[in-house]
Design an enzyme around this catalytic site. Structure first.
Site, PDB file in Angstrom:
ATOM      1  N   CYS A  46      40.552  -0.511  -8.920  1.00  0.00           N
ATOM      2  CA  CYS A  46      41.133   0.807  -9.198  1.00  0.00           C
ATOM      3  C   CYS A  46      41.276   1.614  -7.908  1.00  0.00           C
ATOM      4  CB  CYS A  46      40.286   1.563 -10.221  1.00  0.00           C
ATOM      5  SG  CYS A  46      40.235   0.747 -11.835  1.00  0.00           S
ATOM      6  N   THR A  47      40.306   1.509  -7.032  1.00  0.00           N
ATOM      7  CA  THR A  47      40.356   2.185  -5.738  1.00  0.00           C
ATOM      8  C   THR A  47      41.561   1.687  -4.943  1.00  0.00           C
ATOM      9  OG1 THR A  47      37.984   2.585  -5.674  1.00  0.00           O
ATOM     10  CG2 THR A  47      39.118   2.461  -3.545  1.00  0.00           C
TER      11      THR A  47
END
Length: 153
Positions: A46-47
């Site tokens: 997600c980062t």
């Protein structure tokens, strides 16, 4: 609810972004919108997904496109995460309350997990869904593929 289909009118939404500012799909009439859904903040994939959106901000702008990094995380969480990621342009809206309502409207909420799937949805200037791609939770979406799709619209 089933996954939103290409050709459908994109459901409007009213949420808060990472800066606690109101945000609605209708704010972006006349622009393309990329709803880039990630399951949950603070995780490695997600980062990387949010950083790819931020790193391509100028490219999106040149294509009359607003990228939004959606998840069901609460606004305070998204605010701190955006600072930690060094996001300067990307808005990362919260679909926390009612929990997952926007994700449900788009047919991508996973009830048992309490979060959205990893999905990219492109909406055209008139609010019509033009592209939908669901990814395995562990897979980073290919930002170049997204840019390629936008360039053909």
């Amino acid at each position: 609810m089933s996954l939103i289909q290409v050709g459908a009118v994109a459901p409007n939404f009213s949420v808060k972004d990472n800066n606690d500012k109101p945000l609605s799909l209708s704010d972006f009439k006349g622009k393309k919108v990329l709803l880039s859904w990630h399951p949950i903040a603070w995780t490695p994939v997600c980062t990387d997904q949010m950083r790819a959106l931020e790193n391509n901000w100028d490219k999106f702008e040149s294509m009359n496109t607003v990228a939004l990094g959606f998840s069901v995380d609460p606004t305070p969480c998204k605010k701190v995460w955006a600072v930690a990621l060094g996001l300067k342009n990307l808005r990362i809206p919260s679909d926390f309350w009612p929990h997952g309502k926007v994700a449900r409207d788009y047919g991508i909420f996973m009830e048992e997990e309490g979060m959205s799937q990893r999905v990219n949805i492109i909406i055209d200037e008139k609010g019509i869904v033009q592209w939908v791609k669901v990814y395995p939770l562990s897979e980073l979406p290919d930002i170049n593929e997204v840019i390629q799709v936008l360039s053909t619209m």
